[in-house]
Design an enzyme around this catalytic site. Structure first.
Site, PDB file in Angstrom:
ATOM      1  N   HIS A  43       0.811  -1.226   0.000  1.00 42.85           N
ATOM      2  CA  HIS A  43       0.000   0.000   0.000  1.00 42.85           C
ATOM      3  C   HIS A  43       0.841   1.270   0.000  1.00 42.85           C
ATOM      4  O   HIS A  43       0.304   2.347   0.257  1.00 42.85           O
ATOM      5  CB  HIS A  43      -0.922   0.022   1.224  1.00 42.85           C
ATOM      6  CG  HIS A  43      -1.973  -1.050   1.200  1.00 42.85           C
ATOM      7  ND1 HIS A  43      -2.987  -1.098   0.282  1.00 42.85           N
ATOM      8  CD2 HIS A  43      -2.156  -2.137   1.986  1.00 42.85           C
ATOM      9  CE1 HIS A  43      -3.758  -2.146   0.506  1.00 42.85           C
ATOM     10  NE2 HIS A  43      -3.270  -2.805   1.536  1.00 42.85           N
ATOM     11  N   GLN A 143      -0.572 -13.709   5.110  1.00 44.88           N
ATOM     12  CA  GLN A 143      -1.642 -12.970   5.769  1.00 44.88           C
ATOM     13  C   GLN A 143      -2.986 -13.667   5.639  1.00 44.88           C
ATOM     14  O   GLN A 143      -3.370 -14.106   4.544  1.00 44.88           O
ATOM     15  CB  GLN A 143      -1.736 -11.562   5.186  1.00 44.88           C
ATOM     16  CG  GLN A 143      -0.654 -10.660   5.758  1.00 44.88           C
ATOM     17  CD  GLN A 143      -1.020  -9.197   5.605  1.00 44.88           C
ATOM     18  OE1 GLN A 143      -0.663  -8.577   4.616  1.00 44.88           O
ATOM     19  NE2 GLN A 143      -1.735  -8.653   6.584  1.00 44.88           N
ATOM     20  N   GLU A 145      -6.484 -12.437   5.858  1.00 46.82           N
ATOM     21  CA  GLU A 145      -7.135 -11.122   5.925  1.00 46.82           C
ATOM     22  C   GLU A 145      -8.358 -11.059   5.009  1.00 46.82           C
ATOM     23  O   GLU A 145      -8.692 -10.006   4.493  1.00 46.82           O
ATOM     24  CB  GLU A 145      -6.136 -10.008   5.614  1.00 46.82           C
ATOM     25  CG  GLU A 145      -5.387 -10.158   4.308  1.00 46.82           C
ATOM     26  CD  GLU A 145      -4.481  -8.961   4.024  1.00 46.82           C
ATOM     27  OE1 GLU A 145      -4.542  -7.945   4.733  1.00 46.82           O
ATOM     28  OE2 GLU A 145      -3.722  -9.049   3.038  1.00 46.82           O
TER      29      GLU A 145
HETATM   30  C1  3PY Z   1      -4.788  -5.219   7.202  1.00 49.33           C
HETATM   31  O1  3PY Z   1      -5.234  -4.869   8.299  1.00 49.33           O
HETATM   32  O2  3PY Z   1      -5.473  -5.471   6.209  1.00 49.33           O
HETATM   33  C2  3PY Z   1      -3.353  -5.368   7.050  1.00 49.33           C
HETATM   34  O3  3PY Z   1      -2.917  -5.854   6.038  1.00 49.33           O
HETATM   35  C3  3PY Z   1      -2.469  -4.952   8.177  1.00 49.33           C
HETATM   36  O4  3PY Z   1      -1.204  -5.425   8.030  1.00 49.33           O
HETATM   37 MG    MG Z   2      -4.261  -5.938   4.476  1.00 51.30          MG
END
Ligand code: 3PY
Ligand code: MG
Length: 248
Positions: A43, A143, A145
């Site tokens: 990002h 991740q 997420e």
């Molecule tokens: C999120 O909160 O989506 C992230 O990737 C934080 O690292």
């Molecule tokens: Mg993220």
């Protein structure tokens, strides 16, 4: 002891997120004592050359872990060859995606990482020692997420070669139509599932929060890979504090 060994030893590793392309800021964070630095390529405008300079600035002080912009072999190969201590792969939603990330991070026979002669290999001077130990010391962090990742977490967390599952609370909340509501009971319930399954499978857990207070409950639950705060936030908060006192 290197970052991956410390992670495997269940040490609390506190880092912060770097988003500004300046080796000096990375150096300041390292001198302050963060165990690791989350260099964000997903990002932020950070580029390969920025990361390389930042890794040089923190070498020997803090581990530099780079979040790649995309889960591709091309991205992963490049950041490992500039000498990142590990990678964070965003949006890993299935075991197959997790397996591919591991494959690109590991030299044969464990994986299919391309062989380069770059900063990681001491520009060739440390080639033999680097390739001998890289599969052991390069951290592979994926991740969780997205609600799809939560649904598939049993299979994902059993993929061989993953060093940690890192929750992205913001993307996770967005994927559940709860944009930014990281403490919403449904989001917390999804995170609790990831916590339970990863702890059962002995996988280290990571969490990001913008403040120390927001990550503390996760440290209390046994999370060990913690990213607290963002460089830009430190600058804006410090600036606002001064202005608030002088020009309320
Ligand atoms: C999120 O909160 O989506 C992230 O990737 C934080 O690292
Ligand atoms: Mg993220």
């Amino acid at each position: 002891m290197n970052f991956t060994q410390r992670l495997r030893n269940n040490e609390l590793l506190v880092g912060t997120m770097l988003t500004i392309p300046a080796p000096e800021i990375a150096e300041m964070a390292a001198k302050c004592g963060f165990d690791w630095l989350f260099m964000d390529g997903e990002h932020s405008p950070l580029s390969t050359l920025d990361w390389q300079r930042m890794l040089q600035a923190v070498a020997g002080r803090s581990a530099g872990i780079i979040r790649v912009a995309a889960r591709t072999e091309r991205e992963i190969k490049k950041v490992l060859d500039i000498g990142a201590d590990g990678i964070i792969a965003p949006q890993v939603n299935s075991a197959d995606e997790a397996r591919r990330v591991v494959e690109w991070c590991r030299y044969p026979p464990q994986g299919g990482r391309g062989v380069g002669l770059a900063r990681a290999q001491g520009y060739g001077l440390d080639f033999a020692s680097y390739v001998e130990s890289a599969n052991e010391h390069v951290a592979v962090i994926i991740q969780a997420e997205h609600i799809e990742a939560v649904d598939n977490i049993e299979q994902i967390s059993q993929v061989e070669g993953i060093d940690a599952v890192f929750i992205g609370p913001y993307d996770l909340s967005a994927s559940m139509n709860k944009m930014g509501e990281i403490d919403h009971p449904e989001v917390v319930k999804a995170i609790d599932k990831v916590t339970r399954v990863c702890q059962q499978n002995d996988i280290a857990l990571g969490y990001f929060g913008v403040t120390a207070e927001s990550v503390q409950p996760y440290i209390d639950q046994g999370y060990r890979l913690i990213c607290a705060g963002v460089d830009a936030g430190f600058v804006t908060q410090g600036s606002q504090e001064v202005l608030q006192k002088l020009k309320p």
